[in-house]
Design an enzyme around this catalytic site. Structure first.
Site, PDB file in Angstrom:
ATOM      1  N   ALA A  67       0.970  -1.121   0.093  1.00 50.93           N
ATOM      2  CA  ALA A  67       0.010  -0.117   0.035  1.00 50.93           C
ATOM      3  C   ALA A  67       0.906   1.326   0.263  1.00 50.93           C
ATOM      4  CB  ALA A  67      -0.925  -0.144   1.285  1.00 50.93           C
ATOM      5  N   GLY A 110       0.657  -4.885   0.933  1.00 47.90           N
ATOM      6  CA  GLY A 110      -0.586  -5.107   0.080  1.00 47.90           C
ATOM      7  C   GLY A 110       0.016  -5.797  -1.133  1.00 47.90           C
ATOM      8  N   GLU A 113      -0.290  -9.410  -0.373  1.00 47.17           N
ATOM      9  CA  GLU A 113      -1.560  -9.618  -0.131  1.00 47.17           C
ATOM     10  C   GLU A 113      -2.627  -9.655  -1.460  1.00 47.17           C
ATOM     11  OE1 GLU A 113      -1.834  -6.542   2.352  1.00 47.17           O
ATOM     12  OE2 GLU A 113      -2.401  -7.388   4.174  1.00 47.17           O
ATOM     13  N   GLU A 133       4.922  -4.733   6.888  1.00 47.71           N
ATOM     14  CA  GLU A 133       4.344  -3.706   7.667  1.00 47.71           C
ATOM     15  C   GLU A 133       4.786  -3.453   9.195  1.00 47.71           C
ATOM     16  OE1 GLU A 133       2.908  -6.335   6.059  1.00 47.71           O
ATOM     17  OE2 GLU A 133       1.192  -5.292   4.621  1.00 47.71           O
TER      18      GLU A 133
END
Ligand code: CAA
Length: 259
Positions: A67, A110, A113, A133
């Site tokens: 992200a 992300g 993911e 993260e």
């Protein structure tokens, strides 16, 4: 579609569509705009009857570095909640057609993911997977703690999520996170070969089979078996099932029409 965020090709090969994340300077960081574009492209391809399989890829050096940290840095819990940043991700799971993630270089946070939300992963020898993260004072928020754990088991998932360590493509293959690892030069070619082998099948049977495999992650064995059985019966409502079985008996290749 905004080509500075994603590049799309509805027909890279017959029945095979491509979505490529295209923010190389930001290492394909997944900001809200990119995820909205991916969502819209997936929706369009899911509705396009010429498309049977979707390939989702990044660049040679990076699939996606997660992200967008710069976009998130000043967010508050309430702004996160009201924007509901990860709601765009729901479309990936909702997509009925198979999605193959084609990963080279970093698939982090992300990015990892996103790849795991797809149905299969083809990786290059340079791919690296991680949920880092924890290094920036937060934790996975788009499925990392759930999908990684289901894919690789608790021991490795816990280690990756709590320490932020990356695993190589080879290790990811060994633990069942990815389908195959190939040299970077043939990555897209190999992914297309895999996509073609699915695109030749009945799209109806493929859709029902995909749904059934995914159900295994969300139900008890008994519920999953009931779901599978009904989907199996449902294939008998299709012309493709009649064609597939007739072709077998007549010793010829089946021509599936998605009807
Ligand atoms: N968001 C925003 N920008 C990012 C980014 C990210 N996730 N990852 C890299 N970038 C930017 C860098 O800030 C840098 O920009 P500038 O040139 O403007 O400085 C540019 O991309 C190149 O990055 P690096 O110089 O850091 O490249 P590197 O080769 O030295 O390192 C890397 C590569 C190891 C991937 C490193 O960039 C990195 O650690 N990135 C962050 C990975 C990460 O923590 N991802 C998780 C994000 S949070 C998340 O994903 C939450 C969730 O669950 C959805």
């Amino acid at each position: 579609m905004n080509p500075e965020l994603i590049i799309v090709n509805p027909q890279i090969e017959k029945h095979i569509a491509l979505i490529q994340i295209n923010r190389p300077k930001e290492l394909n960081a997944l900001n809200r705009q990119v995820m909205t574009e991916i969502r819209d492209a997936l929706k369009a391809f899911d509705e396009d009857e010429n498309v049977r399989v979707i390939i989702l890829t990044g660049g040679e050096k990076v699939f996606a570095a997660g992200a967008d940290i710069k976009q998130m840095a000043d967010a508050t819990a309430i702004s996160m909640l009201s924007i509901d940043q990860f709601s765009t991700w729901d479309q990936i799971k909702k997509t009925k057609k198979p999605i193959i993630a084609v990963v080279s270089g970093f698939a982090l946070g992300g990015g990892c993911e996103l790849a795991m939300t797809c149905d299969m992963i083809v990786a290059s020898e340079t791919a690296q997977f991680g949920q880092p993260e924890i290094n920036i004072g937060t934790m996975p928020g788009a499925g990392g703690t759930q999908r990684l754990t289901r894919a690789v088991g608790k021991a490795l998932a816990m280690e990756m999520v709590l320490t932020g360590k990356f695993i190589s493509a080879q290790e990811a293959h060994k633990v069942g996170l990815v389908n195959k690892v190939v040299p970077v030069e043939v990555l897209i070619k190999e992914a297309i070969t895999l996509a073609k082998s699915i695109a030749q099948k009945s799209p109806i049977a493929v859709q029902l089979a995909k749904e059934s495999v995914n159900k295994a992650f969300e139900s008890s064995l008994d519920e999953g078996l009931q779901f599978e059985r009904k989907n199996f019966y449902l294939t008998f409502a299709s012309e493709d099932q009649k064609e597939g079985m007739a072709a077998f008996i007549e010793k010829r290749k089946a021509e599936f029409k998605g009807k």
